[in-house]
Design a protein around this motif. Structure first.
Motif, mmCIF file in Angstrom:
data_model
loop_
_atom_site.group_PDB
_atom_site.id
_atom_site.type_symbol
_atom_site.label_atom_id
_atom_site.label_comp_id
_atom_site.label_asym_id
_atom_site.label_seq_id
_atom_site.Cartn_x
_atom_site.Cartn_y
_atom_site.Cartn_z
ATOM 1 N N ASP A 55 62.012 0.484 1.930
ATOM 2 C CA ASP A 55 61.830 1.810 1.335
ATOM 3 C C ASP A 55 61.275 2.799 2.349
ATOM 4 O OD1 ASP A 55 62.696 0.731 -1.061
ATOM 5 O OD2 ASP A 55 60.666 0.263 -1.742
ATOM 6 N N ALA A 56 60.339 2.324 3.180
ATOM 7 C CA ALA A 56 59.762 3.198 4.196
ATOM 8 C C ALA A 56 60.816 3.624 5.220
ATOM 9 C CB ALA A 56 58.606 2.490 4.891
ATOM 10 N N GLU A 57 61.721 2.706 5.573
ATOM 11 C CA GLU A 57 62.787 3.024 6.527
ATOM 12 C C GLU A 57 63.678 4.146 5.998
ATOM 13 O OE1 GLU A 57 66.354 0.740 8.998
ATOM 14 O OE2 GLU A 57 65.315 -0.269 7.352
ATOM 15 N N MET A 58 64.028 4.083 4.725
ATOM 16 C CA MET A 58 64.866 5.118 4.121
ATOM 17 C C MET A 58 64.152 6.469 4.121
ATOM 18 S SD MET A 58 66.447 2.958 0.903
ATOM 19 C CE MET A 58 67.249 4.419 0.245
ATOM 20 N N LEU A 59 62.859 6.454 3.793
ATOM 21 C CA LEU A 59 62.086 7.696 3.761
ATOM 22 C C LEU A 59 61.990 8.319 5.144
ATOM 23 C CD1 LEU A 59 60.279 9.733 2.303
ATOM 24 C CD2 LEU A 59 58.356 8.165 2.665
ATOM 25 N N LEU A 60 61.757 7.512 6.160
ATOM 26 C CA LEU A 60 61.634 8.024 7.522
ATOM 27 C C LEU A 60 62.973 8.584 8.014
ATOM 28 C CD1 LEU A 60 59.350 5.290 9.146
ATOM 29 C CD2 LEU A 60 58.700 7.594 8.429
ATOM 30 N N GLU A 61 64.055 7.913 7.682
ATOM 31 C CA GLU A 61 65.376 8.404 8.105
ATOM 32 C C GLU A 61 65.675 9.768 7.496
ATOM 33 O OE1 GLU A 61 68.253 5.468 7.106
ATOM 34 O OE2 GLU A 61 67.848 4.221 8.883
ATOM 35 N N GLU A 62 65.268 9.968 6.253
ATOM 36 C CA GLU A 62 65.490 11.268 5.612
ATOM 37 C C GLU A 62 64.753 12.387 6.332
ATOM 38 O OE1 GLU A 62 64.193 10.749 1.622
ATOM 39 O OE2 GLU A 62 65.905 9.500 1.018
ATOM 40 N N GLN A 63 63.666 12.062 7.002
ATOM 41 C CA GLN A 63 62.873 13.066 7.706
ATOM 42 C C GLN A 63 63.069 12.998 9.217
ATOM 43 O OE1 GLN A 63 58.914 13.745 6.316
ATOM 44 N NE2 GLN A 63 59.277 12.753 4.353
ATOM 45 N N ASN A 64 64.153 12.334 9.637
ATOM 46 C CA ASN A 64 64.503 12.229 11.059
ATOM 47 C C ASN A 64 63.385 11.590 11.880
ATOM 48 O OD1 ASN A 64 67.081 13.453 10.755
ATOM 49 N ND2 ASN A 64 66.095 15.469 10.706
ATOM 50 N N LEU A 65 62.797 10.546 11.328
ATOM 51 C CA LEU A 65 61.783 9.781 12.034
ATOM 52 C C LEU A 65 62.226 8.325 12.112
ATOM 53 C CD1 LEU A 65 58.567 11.240 10.323
ATOM 54 C CD2 LEU A 65 59.418 11.776 12.615
ATOM 55 N N ARG A 66 61.616 7.607 13.040
ATOM 56 C CA ARG A 66 61.940 6.189 13.209
ATOM 57 C C ARG A 66 60.656 5.365 13.095
ATOM 58 N NH1 ARG A 66 64.447 5.722 18.853
ATOM 59 N NH2 ARG A 66 62.910 7.352 19.309
ATOM 60 N N TYR A 67 60.822 4.033 12.984
ATOM 61 C CA TYR A 67 59.645 3.169 12.940
ATOM 62 C C TYR A 67 59.800 2.046 13.959
ATOM 63 C CZ TYR A 67 62.190 -0.543 10.487
ATOM 64 O OH TYR A 67 63.069 -1.533 10.165
ATOM 65 N N PHE A 68 58.650 1.493 14.333
ATOM 66 C CA PHE A 68 58.640 0.355 15.249
ATOM 67 C C PHE A 68 57.523 -0.584 14.802
ATOM 68 C CE2 PHE A 68 57.082 -1.915 19.006
ATOM 69 C CZ PHE A 68 58.272 -2.464 19.479
ATOM 70 N N ILE A 69 57.855 -1.877 14.558
ATOM 71 C CA ILE A 69 56.860 -2.870 14.136
ATOM 72 C C ILE A 69 56.133 -3.384 15.377
ATOM 73 C CG2 ILE A 69 56.479 -5.075 12.997
ATOM 74 C CD1 ILE A 69 59.039 -4.599 11.420
ATOM 75 N N ASN A 70 54.867 -3.020 15.490
ATOM 76 C CA ASN A 70 54.097 -3.464 16.658
ATOM 77 C C ASN A 70 53.104 -4.568 16.329
ATOM 78 O OD1 ASN A 70 52.318 -1.951 15.178
ATOM 79 N ND2 ASN A 70 51.409 -0.885 16.924
ATOM 80 N N ASP A 71 53.043 -4.966 15.047
ATOM 81 C CA ASP A 71 52.128 -6.047 14.684
ATOM 82 C C ASP A 71 52.529 -6.597 13.313
ATOM 83 O OD1 ASP A 71 50.043 -7.822 14.864
ATOM 84 O OD2 ASP A 71 48.548 -6.450 14.048
ATOM 85 N N SER A 72 52.193 -7.852 13.083
ATOM 86 C CA SER A 72 52.413 -8.464 11.770
ATOM 87 C C SER A 72 51.279 -9.441 11.508
ATOM 88 C CB SER A 72 53.768 -9.189 11.709
ATOM 89 O OG SER A 72 53.821 -10.220 12.675
ATOM 90 N N THR A 73 50.868 -9.510 10.262
ATOM 91 C CA THR A 73 49.795 -10.413 9.870
ATOM 92 C C THR A 73 50.090 -10.925 8.475
ATOM 93 O OG1 THR A 73 47.386 -10.653 9.660
ATOM 94 C CG2 THR A 73 48.361 -8.578 8.884
ATOM 95 N N TYR A 74 49.176 -11.728 7.941
ATOM 96 C CA TYR A 74 49.414 -12.259 6.601
ATOM 97 C C TYR A 74 48.200 -12.017 5.727
ATOM 98 C CZ TYR A 74 50.318 -15.357 2.687
ATOM 99 O OH TYR A 74 50.516 -15.848 1.426
ATOM 100 N N LYS A 75 48.423 -11.399 4.584
ATOM 101 C CA LYS A 75 47.391 -11.190 3.572
ATOM 102 C C LYS A 75 47.936 -11.691 2.248
ATOM 103 C CE LYS A 75 45.072 -7.274 5.773
ATOM 104 N NZ LYS A 75 43.821 -8.031 5.999
ATOM 105 N N ALA A 76 47.205 -12.667 1.659
ATOM 106 C CA ALA A 76 47.694 -13.306 0.437
ATOM 107 C C ALA A 76 47.767 -12.343 -0.741
ATOM 108 C CB ALA A 76 46.785 -14.493 0.087
#
Length: 258
Positions: A55-76
């Protein structure tokens, strides 16, 4: 027309060249550069934390922005692929095509080593579990002389030893000592004994002195145990660590006066 070999001709050519150069400079800075860099234009960064990555990817594309995953973690307590953090922060002004750096919650928890909780207190176990991103589960008190001490640790109903690999965020159930123990023996009889001797006998057998009540008007000498609870009946059993209440003949001693 200016003659090339005249003074006016030279001046005229220089003037024409200056106009052309000035036009090129003005065109570059005021038309070409703004059109390619969106000079003077900015985009307000939307809030995408808490959103699913898709959903975030679609929102950013509508506003001509991009995303980059620089970290991942786990929260239960978070959903898989949920965005946990973003940079720049929501509301920041950025140029078109700017990358928004995000951290995402992992789908599967990583495996970590089970910490050592055994022999420590429940409070200490809670602190250790929190530092390892583990969760305290069910606490079961079992007969043992080590009161409030962790005796065993379980994950998904199976006992785990320190160093065993378990999923991060797991619920850890604990078996904790109740301070009483399992050993049963015949209840000792202390009625008729001086209270100090009765206390030594009971404590020596691993029992605790509970409430002491003083009874006046008894025929027994002052300081004599006239009653006890639990009673020392035939076949009466008691466990190590349990309390014994005593009734003692005579007035209650005044504290601080010998």
């Amino acid at each position: 027309m200016f003659k090339s070999n005249s003074f006016l001709g030279v001046i005229g050519h220089l003037l024409i060249m200056g106009i052309v150069v000035a036009a090129l400079i003005l065109g570059f800075f005021y038309y070409y550069l703004p059109s390619t860099t969106n000079h003077g234009e900015s985009i307000s960064v939307p809030k995408i934390t808490g959103m699913q990555l898709q959903d975030a990817e679609m929102l950013l594309e509508e506003q001509n922005l991009r995303y980059f995953i620089n970290d991942s973690t786990y929260k239960a307590d978070q959903k898989p692929f949920q965005i946990l953090t973003q940079d720049p922060a929501p509301g920041s002004k950025v140029k078109e095509n700017r990358k928004i750096y995000v951290s995402v919650n992992m789908k599967n928890p990583p495996m970590i080593k089970m910490p050592k909780l055994i022999d420590g207190s429940v409070k200490n176990a809670e602190l250790i579990l929190k530092s390892y991103d583990l969760r305290k589960g069910k606490i079961t008190y079992v007969p043992d002389l080590q009161q409030n001490a962790v005796l065993k640790q379980f994950v998904d109903g199976k006992e785990v030893k320190p160093g065993d690999m378990i999923p991060k965020g797991s619920l850890v159930d604990l078996h904790v000592g109740d301070g009483l123990g399992e050993t049963e023996f015949e209840m000792p009889k202390v009625v008729g004994m001086p209270v100090d001797e009765a206390s030594v006998l009971l404590v020596g057998q691993g029992l605790q002195i509970g409430n002491v009540f003083y009874v006046q008007g008894s025929e027994e000498p002052d300081g004599t145990v006239v009653r006890q609870r639990p009673y020392a009946e035939v076949g009466a059993k008691i466990r190590v660590g349990e309390m014994v209440d005593l009734w003692v003949a005579g007035p209650e001693p005044v504290q601080g006066i010998e």
